[in-house]
Design an enzyme around this catalytic site. Structure first.
Site, short mmCIF file in Angstrom:
data_model
loop_
_atom_site.label_atom_id
_atom_site.label_comp_id
_atom_site.label_asym_id
_atom_site.label_seq_id
_atom_site.Cartn_x
_atom_site.Cartn_y
_atom_site.Cartn_z
N GLU A 159 -8.80 0.17 -2.78
CA GLU A 159 -9.67 -0.02 -1.63
C GLU A 159 -10.29 1.30 -1.23
O GLU A 159 -9.73 2.37 -1.48
CB GLU A 159 -8.89 -0.62 -0.45
CG GLU A 159 -7.79 0.28 0.08
CD GLU A 159 -7.06 -0.33 1.27
OE1 GLU A 159 -7.05 -1.57 1.39
OE2 GLU A 159 -6.49 0.44 2.08
N ARG A 167 4.52 18.39 1.26
CA ARG A 167 5.40 19.44 0.76
C ARG A 167 4.98 19.97 -0.61
O ARG A 167 5.46 20.99 -1.07
CB ARG A 167 6.83 18.87 0.69
CG ARG A 167 7.93 19.87 0.46
CD ARG A 167 8.13 20.80 1.63
NE ARG A 167 9.18 21.75 1.31
CZ ARG A 167 10.47 21.58 1.61
NH1 ARG A 167 10.85 20.51 2.27
NH2 ARG A 167 11.36 22.48 1.27
N ASN A 190 0.85 -1.18 0.00
CA ASN A 190 0.00 0.00 0.00
C ASN A 190 0.90 1.24 0.00
O ASN A 190 1.68 1.45 0.93
CB ASN A 190 -0.90 -0.02 1.24
CG ASN A 190 -1.93 1.08 1.24
OD1 ASN A 190 -1.65 2.21 0.85
ND2 ASN A 190 -3.14 0.77 1.68
N HIS A 218 -4.08 -4.72 7.83
CA HIS A 218 -4.14 -3.71 8.87
C HIS A 218 -3.25 -4.09 10.05
O HIS A 218 -3.53 -5.03 10.78
CB HIS A 218 -5.56 -3.44 9.39
CG HIS A 218 -5.70 -2.04 9.94
ND1 HIS A 218 -6.11 -0.98 9.19
CD2 HIS A 218 -5.43 -1.54 11.16
CE1 HIS A 218 -6.12 0.12 9.93
NE2 HIS A 218 -5.69 -0.19 11.13
N HIS A 234 -5.61 3.66 -1.69
CA HIS A 234 -6.87 3.96 -1.01
C HIS A 234 -7.18 5.45 -1.26
O HIS A 234 -6.81 6.31 -0.46
CB HIS A 234 -6.74 3.68 0.49
CG HIS A 234 -8.03 3.75 1.24
ND1 HIS A 234 -8.35 2.88 2.25
CD2 HIS A 234 -9.09 4.60 1.15
CE1 HIS A 234 -9.54 3.18 2.76
NE2 HIS A 234 -9.99 4.24 2.10
N GLY A 267 0.99 -1.41 4.32
CA GLY A 267 1.49 -0.09 3.95
C GLY A 267 2.28 0.58 5.05
O GLY A 267 3.49 0.72 4.98
N HIS A 268 1.59 0.98 6.12
CA HIS A 268 2.21 1.81 7.15
C HIS A 268 3.46 1.17 7.74
O HIS A 268 4.54 1.79 7.77
CB HIS A 268 1.20 2.10 8.26
CG HIS A 268 1.71 3.01 9.32
ND1 HIS A 268 1.78 4.38 9.16
CD2 HIS A 268 2.21 2.76 10.56
CE1 HIS A 268 2.29 4.93 10.26
NE2 HIS A 268 2.55 3.96 11.11
N THR A 305 -8.11 6.22 9.73
CA THR A 305 -7.73 4.97 9.08
C THR A 305 -8.85 3.96 9.26
O THR A 305 -9.73 4.16 10.10
CB THR A 305 -6.41 4.42 9.67
OG1 THR A 305 -5.97 3.28 8.90
CG2 THR A 305 -6.57 4.02 11.12
#
Length: 237
Positions: free
Chosen positions: A70, A18, A7, A190, A43, A213-214, A100
């Site tokens: 998603e 930025r 992700n 998740h 997402h 992702g994170h 989230t």
């Protein structure tokens, strides 16, 4: 084989902080594929605080692995998905201002809505996955909508992993087996990370895809993107 879908939302978040195009979301996605990732997930939220509509259209012709979009299926999201035609759409019940994803669908209460969306996306040749918790009856309702897969919301597993991983994984084993028995393939996502992914995969080896992702992007700050992807893939072997 369980696919790793990266992700890239957090890359877009950093860019948007930025302005301009640094870091480049498209280039990052292509590098993820080059380093071994088998999919790219985005997402696109209504406020475009990370992935934008333009990102989705830029990525679609260049992503050569599986492309997964998603999100909450409002009119804007449906328009994006039916225009782009990704390999997979994952339906997530997010409020527009939600930080989230933090819960799956109530497939019983939203059955007609989800069944209608599934028919629509199938007409466009798109595989449908529904984001759910571990309630077995809810998963069986997801199967009755005609969806192809469910994605298990794994935050409860991740939060309980360090205290008691056997207890944390058990509802997910039951849920995954129920999904498979109902004819659904199973995705997961998740808060999966290098800490907890390998055990999750050991206990549910038939998982079709994990979307991460994170944690992966955070690990890449220290390990580098290529090494990080290699470590995540190793967890899935």
């Amino acid at each position: 084989m369980t696919r790793l879908s990266v992700n890239v939302n957090k890359i877009a978040t950093l860019r948007n902080a930025r302005g301009g195009n640094n870091p480049d979301v498209l280039l990052t996605a292509l590098k993820c594929e080059q380093f071994g990732a088998e999919g790219i997930t985005v997402h696109p939220r209504p406020d475009e605080r990370h992935i934008t509509r333009k990102d989705v259209f830029d990525l679609r012709p260049r992503v050569t692995t599986e492309f997964n979009i998603e999100g909450n299926p409002d009119e804007r999201f449906i328009d994006i998905v039916t225009s782009v035609r990704p390999d997979q759409v994952t339906l997530v019940p997010d409020a527009p201002d939600q930080l989230t994803s933090n819960a799956g669908w109530n497939c019983v209460a939203n059955f007609d809505h989800l069944a209608g969306l599934t028919r629509l996306f199938h007409e466009h040749g798109i595989r449908v996955s529904i984001f759910v918790g571990t309630d077995v009856e809810n998963i069986r309702a997801a199967a009755r909508t005609g969806a192809d897969r469910v994605e298990l919301y794994t935050e409860p597993y991740a939060s309980g992993y360090l205290e008691n991983r056997e207890r944390a994984i058990e509802p997910f084993v039951v849920a995954a087996n129920a999904a498979r028995e109902s004819g659904l393939a199973v995705n997961a996502g998740h808060d999966l990370s290098l800490v907890n992914l390998e055990y999750f995969h050991q206990r549910i080896p038939f998982i079709a895809e994990v979307s991460i992702g994170h944690a992966l992007i955070c690990d890449a700050l220290f390990l580098g993107l290529e090494e990080t992807i290699h470590r995540y893939l190793k967890c899935l072997k």
